[in-house]
Design a protein around this motif. Structure first.
Motif, PDB file in Angstrom:
ATOM      1  N   LEU A   1       1.061  -1.058   0.067  1.00 14.14           N
ATOM      2  CA  LEU A   1       0.104   0.062   0.067  1.00 14.14           C
ATOM      3  C   LEU A   1       0.675   1.121   0.132  1.00 14.14           C
ATOM      4  CD1 LEU A   1      -2.874  -1.326   2.581  1.00 14.14           C
ATOM      5  CD2 LEU A   1      -3.147  -0.746   0.117  1.00 14.14           C
ATOM      6  N   PHE A   2       1.919   1.135   0.969  1.00 15.24           N
ATOM      7  CA  PHE A   2       2.864   2.210   0.826  1.00 15.24           C
ATOM      8  C   PHE A   2       3.240   2.751  -0.446  1.00 15.24           C
ATOM      9  CE2 PHE A   2       6.156   4.948   3.333  1.00 15.24           C
ATOM     10  CZ  PHE A   2       6.973   5.166   2.592  1.00 15.24           C
ATOM     11  N   SER A   3       3.797   1.598  -1.352  1.00 21.54           N
ATOM     12  CA  SER A   3       4.399   1.619  -2.573  1.00 21.54           C
ATOM     13  C   SER A   3       3.414   2.194  -3.869  1.00 21.54           C
ATOM     14  CB  SER A   3       4.986   0.513  -3.020  1.00 21.54           C
ATOM     15  OG  SER A   3       6.057  -0.092  -2.053  1.00 21.54           O
ATOM     16  N   GLU A   4       2.156   1.801  -3.295  1.00 23.09           N
ATOM     17  CA  GLU A   4       1.208   2.310  -4.500  1.00 23.09           C
ATOM     18  C   GLU A   4       0.823   3.684  -4.238  1.00 23.09           C
ATOM     19  OE1 GLU A   4      -1.516   1.684  -7.749  1.00 23.09           O
ATOM     20  OE2 GLU A   4       0.253   0.479  -6.915  1.00 23.09           O
TER      21      GLU A   4
ATOM     22  N   GLY B   1      -7.165   8.298  -3.312  1.00 21.89           N
ATOM     23  CA  GLY B   1      -8.594   7.797  -2.354  1.00 21.89           C
ATOM     24  C   GLY B   1      -8.873   6.538  -2.417  1.00 21.89           C
ATOM     25  N   GLU B   2      -8.846   5.891  -3.770  1.00 27.15           N
ATOM     26  CA  GLU B   2      -9.230   4.509  -3.558  1.00 27.15           C
ATOM     27  C   GLU B   2      -8.189   3.547  -2.855  1.00 27.15           C
ATOM     28  OE1 GLU B   2      -8.855   3.894  -7.972  1.00 27.15           O
ATOM     29  OE2 GLU B   2     -11.305   4.990  -7.893  1.00 27.15           O
ATOM     30  N   VAL B   3      -6.909   3.881  -3.169  1.00 22.90           N
ATOM     31  CA  VAL B   3      -5.806   3.160  -2.179  1.00 22.90           C
ATOM     32  C   VAL B   3      -6.142   3.411  -0.835  1.00 22.90           C
ATOM     33  CG1 VAL B   3      -3.261   2.706  -1.908  1.00 22.90           C
ATOM     34  CG2 VAL B   3      -4.290   3.427  -4.187  1.00 22.90           C
ATOM     35  N   ALA B   4      -6.299   4.409  -0.292  1.00 25.26           N
ATOM     36  CA  ALA B   4      -6.820   4.711   1.032  1.00 25.26           C
ATOM     37  C   ALA B   4      -7.888   3.801   1.555  1.00 25.26           C
ATOM     38  CB  ALA B   4      -7.092   6.251   1.394  1.00 25.26           C
ATOM     39  N   ALA B   5      -9.078   3.767   0.523  1.00 22.50           N
ATOM     40  CA  ALA B   5     -10.390   2.969   1.006  1.00 22.50           C
ATOM     41  C   ALA B   5     -10.063   1.397   0.994  1.00 22.50           C
ATOM     42  CB  ALA B   5     -11.218   3.418  -0.011  1.00 22.50           C
ATOM     43  N   LEU B   6      -9.216   1.017   0.095  1.00 20.09           N
ATOM     44  CA  LEU B   6      -8.691  -0.309   0.189  1.00 20.09           C
ATOM     45  C   LEU B   6      -7.964  -0.794   1.376  1.00 20.09           C
ATOM     46  CD1 LEU B   6      -8.456  -3.000  -1.227  1.00 20.09           C
ATOM     47  CD2 LEU B   6      -6.336  -2.262  -2.558  1.00 20.09           C
ATOM     48  N   GLY B   7      -6.902   0.100   1.810  1.00 23.29           N
ATOM     49  CA  GLY B   7      -6.291  -0.082   2.849  1.00 23.29           C
ATOM     50  C   GLY B   7      -6.963  -0.131   3.878  1.00 23.29           C
ATOM     51  N   LEU B   8      -8.044   0.744   4.296  1.00 23.44           N
ATOM     52  CA  LEU B   8      -8.804   0.519   5.328  1.00 23.44           C
ATOM     53  C   LEU B   8      -9.566  -0.829   5.494  1.00 23.44           C
ATOM     54  CD1 LEU B   8     -10.121   4.231   5.671  1.00 23.44           C
ATOM     55  CD2 LEU B   8      -8.473   2.998   7.310  1.00 23.44           C
ATOM     56  N   ALA B   9      -9.976  -0.892   4.163  1.00 19.98           N
ATOM     57  CA  ALA B   9     -11.023  -2.319   4.021  1.00 19.98           C
ATOM     58  C   ALA B   9     -10.094  -3.689   4.344  1.00 19.98           C
ATOM     59  CB  ALA B   9     -11.589  -2.266   2.573  1.00 19.98           C
ATOM     60  N   LEU B  10      -8.977  -3.529   4.246  1.00 24.00           N
ATOM     61  CA  LEU B  10      -8.141  -4.749   4.613  1.00 24.00           C
ATOM     62  C   LEU B  10      -7.895  -5.054   6.100  1.00 24.00           C
ATOM     63  CD1 LEU B  10      -5.199  -4.313   1.787  1.00 24.00           C
ATOM     64  CD2 LEU B  10      -7.128  -6.043   1.899  1.00 24.00           C
TER      65      LEU B  10
ATOM     66  N   ARG C   1      11.924  -5.206  -2.805  1.00 24.47           N
ATOM     67  CA  ARG C   1      10.840  -6.151  -3.488  1.00 24.47           C
ATOM     68  C   ARG C   1       9.447  -5.360  -3.656  1.00 24.47           C
ATOM     69  NH1 ARG C   1       8.762 -10.585  -1.494  1.00 24.47           N
ATOM     70  NH2 ARG C   1       9.704 -10.470   0.455  1.00 24.47           N
ATOM     71  N   ALA C   2       9.139  -4.771  -2.281  1.00 21.38           N
ATOM     72  CA  ALA C   2       7.681  -4.222  -2.292  1.00 21.38           C
ATOM     73  C   ALA C   2       7.606  -2.849  -3.179  1.00 21.38           C
ATOM     74  CB  ALA C   2       7.189  -3.725  -0.778  1.00 21.38           C
ATOM     75  N   ALA C   3       8.802  -2.293  -3.398  1.00 22.28           N
ATOM     76  CA  ALA C   3       8.664  -1.165  -3.983  1.00 22.28           C
ATOM     77  C   ALA C   3       8.173  -1.303  -5.377  1.00 22.28           C
ATOM     78  CB  ALA C   3      10.016  -0.268  -4.115  1.00 22.28           C
ATOM     79  N   SER C   4       8.410  -2.428  -5.925  1.00 25.64           N
ATOM     80  CA  SER C   4       7.919  -2.728  -7.508  1.00 25.64           C
ATOM     81  C   SER C   4       6.775  -3.702  -7.529  1.00 25.64           C
ATOM     82  CB  SER C   4       9.115  -3.442  -8.006  1.00 25.64           C
ATOM     83  OG  SER C   4       9.413  -4.578  -7.661  1.00 25.64           O
ATOM     84  N   THR C   5       5.905  -3.656  -6.386  1.00 18.98           N
ATOM     85  CA  THR C   5       4.846  -4.377  -6.437  1.00 18.98           C
ATOM     86  C   THR C   5       3.497  -3.580  -6.729  1.00 18.98           C
ATOM     87  OG1 THR C   5       4.327  -3.963  -4.344  1.00 18.98           O
ATOM     88  CG2 THR C   5       5.401  -5.893  -4.648  1.00 18.98           C
ATOM     89  N   GLY C   6       2.435  -4.072  -7.232  1.00 19.86           N
ATOM     90  CA  GLY C   6       1.291  -3.578  -7.607  1.00 19.86           C
ATOM     91  C   GLY C   6       0.257  -4.062  -6.610  1.00 19.86           C
ATOM     92  N   LEU C   7      -1.049  -3.558  -6.166  1.00 19.40           N
ATOM     93  CA  LEU C   7      -2.111  -3.955  -5.515  1.00 19.40           C
ATOM     94  C   LEU C   7      -2.448  -5.263  -5.911  1.00 19.40           C
ATOM     95  CD1 LEU C   7      -4.658  -1.055  -5.738  1.00 19.40           C
ATOM     96  CD2 LEU C   7      -2.678  -1.550  -3.942  1.00 19.40           C
TER      97      LEU C   7
END
Length: 223
Positions: A66-69, A81-90, A190-196
């Motif tokens: 989530l940080f990387s995204e 905003g969408e990434v923030a909402a996903l982070g809370l939902a997780l 590794r995480a720096a090159s990840t996606g959701l």
């Protein structure tokens, strides 16, 4: 993404992720307190294993993704905003939800001492890793060192909680932080090159501990 830190970026990371930064991180244990109460973490070796697993396969891995995204999408109001909402939902429990939201909001408030338009793009409800990632990017702090500092701070806070819970002493706590240095370095790269699509975890005991903490009567921590 892997750029070198200049002095300004280093100073800001040191300030933002210092234990003295006023976000109240000392009040939360991420379920560790319940794990200690249930005998899952009984000594320094257990604490190191617990943190290594949460880093590699649990909540801290998801936080890193989530940080990387957030770092990549910091200039896009809609996407952040969408990434923030996903982070809370997780969040796996109500306390985990409260923890990441409380830390995220407090971080935004404190970091606003360094004015930047990013604060206008962030939603009112933002989880901790998304807040730090977006703000770090907006201040031109490279992703990998920013993420490494974020994870190091999370581990240090958890070790401090473990010391307060009497499963490790000060010297053992320092040794745990040193032992996990390589894990944090590898994970940051590794995480720096990840996606959701790389979100996911397999730390069932940690999630159960977080849920069980909600009914724990005698406690030092809020999670």
């Amino acid at each position: 993404m892997n750029g070198a830190l200049d002095t300004k970026a280093l100073l800001r990371l040191m300030a933002w992720l210092s234990p003295a930064f006023p976000i109240g991180g000392f009040a939360w244990s991420g379920g560790l307190e319940r794990a200690v109460a249930d005998g899952l973490v009984a000594n320094a070796r257990d604490l190191e294993d617990w943190l290594s697993t949460v880093l590699r396969r649990g909540a801290l891995w998801n936080d890193a993704v989530l940080f990387s995204e957030a770092w990549r999408q910091a200039e896009d109001r809609k996407t952040i905003g969408e990434v923030a909402a996903l982070g809370l939902a997780l969040a796996g429990s109500s306390e985990r939800f409260s923890e990441t939201l409380s830390l995220g909001k407090a971080f935004v408030t404190a970091a606003s001492a360094w004015p930047h338009p990013v604060f206008e793009r962030l939603p009112a409800d933002v989880p901790f890793p998304v807040a730090v990632g977006a703000i770090a990017a907006s201040h031109e702090v490279p992703c990998v060192p920013a993420l490494a500092a974020f994870l190091h701070a999370a581990v240090s806070q958890a070790v401090s909680a473990g010391i307060r819970l009497s499963v490790a002493g000060q010297a053992e706590g320092v040794a745990i932080v040193a032992a996990l240095e390589a894990v944090i370095d590898d994970l940051s790269q590794r995480a720096a090159s990840t996606g959701l699509g790389d979100l996911g975890g397999a730390t069932v005991q940690a999630e159960i501990a977080s849920l069980r903490h909600e009914t724990q009567h005698s406690r030092l921590f809020r999670s």
